[in-house]
Design an enzyme around this catalytic site. Structure first.
Site, PDB file in Angstrom:
ATOM      1  N   HIS A 136      61.252  21.685 -25.386  1.00  0.00           N
ATOM      2  CA  HIS A 136      59.883  21.564 -25.840  1.00  0.00           C
ATOM      3  C   HIS A 136      59.242  20.153 -25.612  1.00  0.00           C
ATOM      4  CE1 HIS A 136      56.554  21.845 -29.049  1.00  0.00           C
ATOM      5  NE2 HIS A 136      56.636  20.513 -29.033  1.00  0.00           N
ATOM      6  N   GLU A 137      60.165  19.226 -25.513  1.00  0.00           N
ATOM      7  CA  GLU A 137      59.847  17.986 -25.386  1.00  0.00           C
ATOM      8  C   GLU A 137      59.674  17.470 -23.921  1.00  0.00           C
ATOM      9  OE1 GLU A 137      58.618  15.798 -27.627  1.00  0.00           O
ATOM     10  OE2 GLU A 137      59.282  17.131 -29.258  1.00  0.00           O
ATOM     11  N   HIS A 140      56.274  18.871 -22.574  1.00  0.00           N
ATOM     12  CA  HIS A 140      55.169  18.127 -22.725  1.00  0.00           C
ATOM     13  C   HIS A 140      55.002  17.150 -21.491  1.00  0.00           C
ATOM     14  CE1 HIS A 140      53.511  19.018 -26.880  1.00  0.00           C
ATOM     15  NE2 HIS A 140      54.713  18.656 -27.293  1.00  0.00           N
ATOM     16  N   GLU A 198      50.692  21.937 -27.662  1.00  0.00           N
ATOM     17  CA  GLU A 198      52.001  22.273 -28.372  1.00  0.00           C
ATOM     18  C   GLU A 198      52.490  23.916 -28.324  1.00  0.00           C
ATOM     19  OE1 GLU A 198      53.925  20.397 -30.237  1.00  0.00           O
ATOM     20  OE2 GLU A 198      52.844  18.689 -30.046  1.00  0.00           O
TER      21      GLU A 198
END
Ligand SMILES: [Zn+2]
Length: 269
Positions: A136-137, A140, A198
């Site tokens: 997820h990070e 980004h 997100e």
């Protein structure tokens, strides 16, 4: 503080060009006129500063963070190569560190510097859970969400007009906006992601973790544990701060699951 003089100059010269880019993997169009070189250089400076104040841990847990990071990175490289989008990470210099902090937190700076906080590990519980958060990070950063938010903020603040001309040259404000994005997650203060960013990070992160050989079904349990662990916390972690209800997030993940499971099966071949 690094000055953005070269960047401002390039904006002034480029003038009318407001670039719309495509996010790798999802193909969404985004506004982004901040050069990667500029963003990565500032992120690197913020990261170096962070590591002087937060010494990385050296133990088996730190080894796990590096191991999971390397696997997720390899899967990401494979996925981008298949799509002829390898240039999305050509300027990345990956690093994975574990720092000692009770905070429920992890981040990936533009350019690929990843930090996991020890406070996160009781919640991730296993390598698959950790892979979901790191995916997820990393997503980004790959999707240039920081640069996108900075670009939007510059427009909002009247620093650029629709035509792309710099109207009020306010170097201090531009500097602050870009620095915030570059140092997202650090003491510099988070330029928060939007809900759509997100969701996009969840999607890309899920596919990449699955292709790295981590069971994507762990993601649902992971985000449930995360929501539970952060209950009552005044400062929710980045990955929970802008999310709609847990139920919405989980139903979105369920919709993505068939494709994620395909990647998972592909990883075993
Ligand atoms: Zn996030």
């Amino acid at each position: 503080m690094r000055k953005l003089s070269k960047f401002l100059l390039s904006l002034a010269i480029v003038g009318g060009i407001i670039s719309c880019q495509k996010v790798p993997i999802t193909g969404r169009s985004q506004l982004n006129f901040i050069p990667d070189s500029e963003m990565n250089a500032m992120a690197l400076q913020a990261y170096t500063q962070f590591l002087t104040e937060n010494k990385p841990v050296s133990n088996s847990q730190a080894d796990m963070v590096k191991r999971v990071g390397a696997r997720v990175q390899a899967a990401l490289e494979k996925l981008l190569k298949e799509r002829n989008q390898s240039n999305a990470i050509s300027g990345f210099k990956w690093e994975y560190n574990l720092v000692d902090s009770k905070e429920l937190n992890a981040w990936c700076m533009p350019g690929g510097k990843v930090v996991v906080y020890t406070g996160l590990l009781p919640v991730t519980q296993n390598e698959a859970g950790l892979a979901v958060v790191m995916g997820h990070e990393i997503a980004h950063a790959v999707a240039r969400h920081g640069s996108e938010r900075s670009s939007q903020q510059m427009v909002t603040n009247g620093l650029l007009q629709a035509g792309g001309v710099v109207v009020g040259q306010n170097p201090t404000l531009v500097n602050q906006i870009v620095l915030q994005a570059a140092g997202a997650g650090t003491q510099l203060g988070l330029l928060s992601h939007s809900r759509s960013q997100e969701s996009e990070a969840d999607e890309i992160g899920l596919y990449v973790a699955a292709l790295a050989g981590y069971d994507p079904q762990e993601s649902v349990k992971l985000w449930q544990r995360m929501a539970e662990a952060s209950k009552g916390s005044q400062k929710p972690p980045e990955f929970l701060s802008t999310h709609p209800s847990d139920a919405t997030r989980i139903s979105r993940l369920q919709k993505l699951m068939p494709k994620a499971l395909q990647y998972y099966n592909q990883s075993k071949k």
